[in-house]
Design a protein around this motif. Structure first.
Motif, PDB file in Angstrom:
ATOM      1  N   PRO A 201       0.760  -1.330  -0.163  1.00 54.91           N
ATOM      2  CA  PRO A 201      -0.017  -0.042   0.026  1.00 54.91           C
ATOM      3  C   PRO A 201       0.904   1.310   0.013  1.00 54.91           C
ATOM      4  O   PRO A 201       2.000   1.306   0.368  1.00 54.91           O
ATOM      5  N   ASP A 202       0.512   2.159  -0.610  1.00 54.24           N
ATOM      6  CA  ASP A 202       1.067   3.548  -0.745  1.00 54.24           C
ATOM      7  C   ASP A 202      -0.005   4.638  -0.760  1.00 54.24           C
ATOM      8  O   ASP A 202      -1.106   4.421  -1.300  1.00 54.24           O
ATOM      9  N   LEU A 203       0.408   5.788  -0.499  1.00 55.49           N
ATOM     10  CA  LEU A 203      -0.441   6.936  -0.618  1.00 55.49           C
ATOM     11  C   LEU A 203      -0.751   7.318  -1.967  1.00 55.49           C
ATOM     12  O   LEU A 203       0.359   7.567  -2.902  1.00 55.49           O
ATOM     13  N   GLY A 204      -1.814   7.387  -2.483  1.00 50.47           N
ATOM     14  CA  GLY A 204      -2.202   7.465  -4.013  1.00 50.47           C
ATOM     15  C   GLY A 204      -3.189   8.569  -4.222  1.00 50.47           C
ATOM     16  O   GLY A 204      -4.125   8.578  -3.324  1.00 50.47           O
ATOM     17  N   ALA A 205      -3.225   9.215  -5.139  1.00 47.46           N
ATOM     18  CA  ALA A 205      -4.292  10.336  -5.486  1.00 47.46           C
ATOM     19  C   ALA A 205      -5.757   9.515  -5.790  1.00 47.46           C
ATOM     20  O   ALA A 205      -5.981   8.735  -6.478  1.00 47.46           O
ATOM     21  N   VAL A 206      -6.647  10.238  -4.992  1.00 48.68           N
ATOM     22  CA  VAL A 206      -8.186   9.443  -5.085  1.00 48.68           C
ATOM     23  C   VAL A 206      -8.892  10.780  -5.791  1.00 48.68           C
ATOM     24  O   VAL A 206     -10.285  10.449  -5.961  1.00 48.68           O
TER      25      VAL A 206
END
Lengths: 348, 480
Positions: A201-206
């Protein structure tokens, strides 16, 4: 179009489950926006916010611009001090997702469990029309805010002098136009891990969106407040310059020993407080009555003057009421010291 | 004095029928306890019910619960029906039935019964530094038991709609330590000091020091858009199983004219004469939009019903009267979870400035003045009358801070130090209206002869704290 970018970065926390991540590569577009399946629970779909909106504040958009100026005057002991600036505030909120959840449910079928996805981090970038300087990316005071989930947030930013000038000019000519570019991120999986592999998991644009804001001076005159602080200040640690050349000008022995002035003003608690100034032989022609406690500027002052002769006799003149604080009063001249009818707070 | 108006409101009903259901009420703790005790109590409360700590995923009840007919009340949102956050955190042990609530917003505290705004602006003595104005304020989340009842009803409705009613849900306060933060550099405020946060009420006490122009900028901002801040709730992690460890953020605002800073405007408990009275205890005009009540439908679901009050404006102190006969029985039935007025305040520049004025004070007259003895043209006077020294004897009860006894003091002057500042006179109120002091003058001439007043002299009306000595006094003394 010339534009300036002012980046307001902030972190917000997330109520992300311990092990429940949307899989971005398997997203489906619905009438409610993109939905992403959970990496473990097949029936669970995550619905990120579609946009943030400008909050409504009693029927008007919650955006305010305060343009202020201050010019020091002699009475306040800061003659020549000038301050000017502007503060822009606006409140963004994520609208209720209730209707969108229902809409997504219709698209994804009755078995689907739709869950709102709360962003963990939001970057907001303010763009002013008509300003070409680029602002450092982390100027706003909120940028160090620790993580925390929120559904609405007030942004506040001090404008640079250039921005202030351009925005004030735009306001006078009808409207101020700016936009807030948003980028919201959450912990996601870019793709479903291969069988047996650990998810990464990683920070991703939503969510990426732009919220346009137009402040129309005719339609929403309350959106901009222009403050002349020196004109509205009700109180100050004021000082009054008093002049008397009578003693020094006599040039020789005189029966006049003292000219004493008492300036009586109203303190903020309603007390009358006074400052006394004495002129005697050899005194400089001007003395300052300085109040070390704040007095009301809007209530004027009372001036009492007395001459004390070598005999010790005190000759008191009728007290005068002066409604407006003057920078200088000549207490030894009959003509001087009368109310000029001008507010010196605006003159210097 | 302004005459207070009484307005009889004609109301228009917006509603559909529904059914009754019991509402479980939760009690707020009222005693003042320390932050550590508070979180310990919250933890104990949860543990005793099988709680293992809040889970990381909040239930956004505002998204998940549909309140029927809400949209028929224009401008009314969930925030108007409940002052708590509509996000609740379920306990990681779902069998416990525990859900954790927390305040959503903090506002400038207003209590009509206790002097109004909890806001003070004090001008200090300027010798204390450049930041000579101290602004103190209290912010409150302003929720009460009725807000908890609304949240409970929403939670129960969500669980019912999910077919999950195994355990009666129980709302408990989120075990967390609030941390308030205001960064007001945009207003030239270097620091906002959070003096305390009351654990039992979550009331925030803060103070700001500013110079006079900055104070003016700040108070002007309070009238308009307000000063923003944030309150971070840092979860108290007390179980390995607890998954909520990240802070939860609330919103704070220092602003005048926010009705949420005061008590919720409710339907009164009694209606004498068959009329309900609503008094505007605010210093601003109050706009009454609706009287609403949240109802449990007979077949499940929540519904909002109520009356349109036509945005009637009540001036400060005015009373609105509503005939109780205009209401239906359902309004006061047990099916009604909560009833409240949806109202707002009309911000007005002039009224706002008068509010700020009433919250403003400062250091006034000091209750002490030094006695001064001033000899007119001493060099010439001493030469002309061959004076060696002038002595002044002063008697006064005001030399004593409490006026317990008359004290006599003597001062000898050679004319070199002139005027001579002597001892302080304490300006307590003279009950008998007598003199502040009395004095006698003595003159010692160069030949060693002493002359003195026999009678006591009284202070002059101009500069009563100064004793002026000129040739008239000297001649009078020498003639004794």
């Amino acid at each position: 179009m010339r534009a300036c970018c002012a980046l307001l970065a902030l972190l917000i926390a997330v109520s992300a489950p311990a092990a429940a991540w949307p899989v971005l590569s398997e997203g489906r577009e619905t009438a409610a926006g993109w939905c992403y399946p959970d990496h473990e629970e097949r029936q669970v779909w995550w619905l990120p916010p579609e946009t943030a909106t400008l909050k409504d504040d009693g029927g008007r958009p919650d955006v305010h611009l305060t343009i202020f100026s201050y010019l020091g005057v002699r009475e306040t002991g800061d003659l020549g001090t000038a301050r000017a600036g502007a503060v822009l505030q606006f409140t963004l909120e994520f609208p209720s997702a209730g209707a969108r959840l229902a809409e997504a449910q219709r698209w994804l079928g009755p078995q689907a469990k739709i869950r709102p996805l709360v962003p963990e981090q939001i970057d907001a970038e303010v763009v002013f029309a008509g300003v070409n300087s680029v602002r450092p990316a982390t100027l706003a005071e909120d940028d160090e805010t620790g993580p925390g989930a929120w559904t609405e947030r007030r942004f506040a930013m001090r404008l640079t002098p250039e921005e202030t000038a351009v925005v004030a000019d735009a306001w006078e000519h009808g409207s101020v136009i700016l936009s807030v570019n948003l980028a919201a991120s959450a912990t996601v999986l870019a793709a479903r891990p291969a069988r047996g592999a650990d998810p990464e998991p990683d920070l991703g644009a939503v969510l990426t969106d732009s919220v346009p804001i137009a402040i129309d001076s005719n339609a929403d005159p309350d959106a901009v407040t222009v403050l002349e602080l020196d004109a509205t200040m009700p109180a100050a640690y004021t000082s009054l310059e008093l002049g008397c050349a009578e003693l020094g000008a006599s040039g020789g022995p005189s029966d006049l020993a003292r000219v004493i002035a008492v300036v009586e003003a109203e303190a903020m608690n309603g007390d009358l407080i006074d400052q006394e100034v004495r002129f005697s032989d050899g005194s400089p022609p001007t003395e300052v009555a300085k109040f070390d406690r704040a007095v009301r500027l809007d209530h004027g002052y009372r001036l009492r003057v007395a001459r004390v002769y070598a005999t010790g006799v005190v000759e008191e003149q009728p007290a005068r009421r002066v409604e407006v604080w003057q920078g200088f009063v000549d207490i030894c001249s009959v003509a001087a010291g009368t109310d000029a009818g001008l507010d010196p707070r605006l003159l210097y | 004095m302004k005459r207070r108006a009484v307005i009889v409101l004609l109301i228009a009903f917006i509603a559909l029928p529904a059914v009754a259901q019991d509402v479980k009420m939760l009690k707020l703790r009222a005693s003042f306890i320390s932050m550590g005790q508070a979180t310990q109590q919250q933890r104990d409360q949860a543990v005793s019910r099988g709680g293992q700590g809040p889970g990381a995923v909040a239930l956004p009840l505002a998204d998940l619960v549909d309140i029927k007919q809400l949209s028929r009340f224009e401008g009314v949102g969930y925030g108007d029906l409940c002052r708590l956050s509509t996000n609740v955190y379920p306990d990681v042990n779902s069998d416990s039935g525990i859900y954790y609530y927390y305040p959503a917003r903090w506002y400038l505290h207003f209590e009509p019964e206790e002097g109004g705004y909890h806001l003070r602006i004090e001008y200090k003595a300027s010798s204390t530094g450049t930041n000579s104005v101290l602004l103190t304020a209290q912010l409150t989340p302003g929720y009460d038991q009725q807000d908890l009842a609304v949240l409970q009803a929403m939670l129960e409705e969500h669980l019912r709609s999910q077919g999950n009613q195994r355990v009666q849900p129980r709302l408990l306060p989120l075990p967390a330590t609030p941390q308030a933060e205001f960064r007001l550099a945009s207003w030239d405020i270097e620091e906002v000091t959070v003096n305390a946060i009351e654990p039992d009420t979550n009331t925030i006490h803060l103070s700001i020091s500013a110079d006079v122009p900055t104070k003016e900028l700040v108070t002007s901002t309070l009238l308009h858009e307000g000063l923003p801040g944030s309150v971070t709730l840092v979860p108290d992690v007390w179980s390995d199983l607890q998954t909520l460890t990240s802070p939860v953020e609330g919103y704070a605002e220092i602003r005048l004219g926010d009705i949420t800073g005061g008590p919720t405007v409710r339907w009164p408990r009694s209606t004498p004469g068959g009329q309900a009275e609503v008094v505007n205890g605010w210093p601003f005009d109050m706009r009454l939009s609706y009287l609403v009540y949240l109802l449990r439908d007979r077949d499940g679901g929540l519904r909002l019903r109520g009356w349109d009050l036509g945005d009637r404006v009540l001036a400060p102190g005015d009373t609105a009267k509503i005939p109780a006969s205009a209401l239906n029985m359902e309004f006061r039935s047990e099916a009604a979870v909560d009833a409240r007025f949806v109202a707002s305040l009309v911000r007005d520049e002039e009224l706002g400035r008068s509010v700020i004025d009433s919250c403003t004070g400062g250091v006034g007259a000091l209750p002490v003045e030094n006695l001064v003895i001033d000899i007119m043209q001493p060099e010439a006077l001493f030469d002309q009358y061959a004076i060696y020294r002038v002595a002044v004897e002063v008697r006064s009860a005001h030399f004593d801070p409490e006026g317990r006894e008359v004290i006599t003091r003597s001062y000898v002057l050679d004319g070199a130090e002139n005027p001579l500042t002597t001892d302080p006179l304490y300006l307590w109120e003279e009950p008998s209206g007598g003199d502040l002091y009395q004095y006698r003058v003595g003159v010692v001439t160069n030949d060693g002869v002493t002359h003195a007043d026999e009678d006591w002299r009284r202070p002059g009306s101009f500069l009563p704290y100064t004793i002026n000595i000129g040739s008239d006094v000297v001649e009078a003394v020498l003639a004794e």
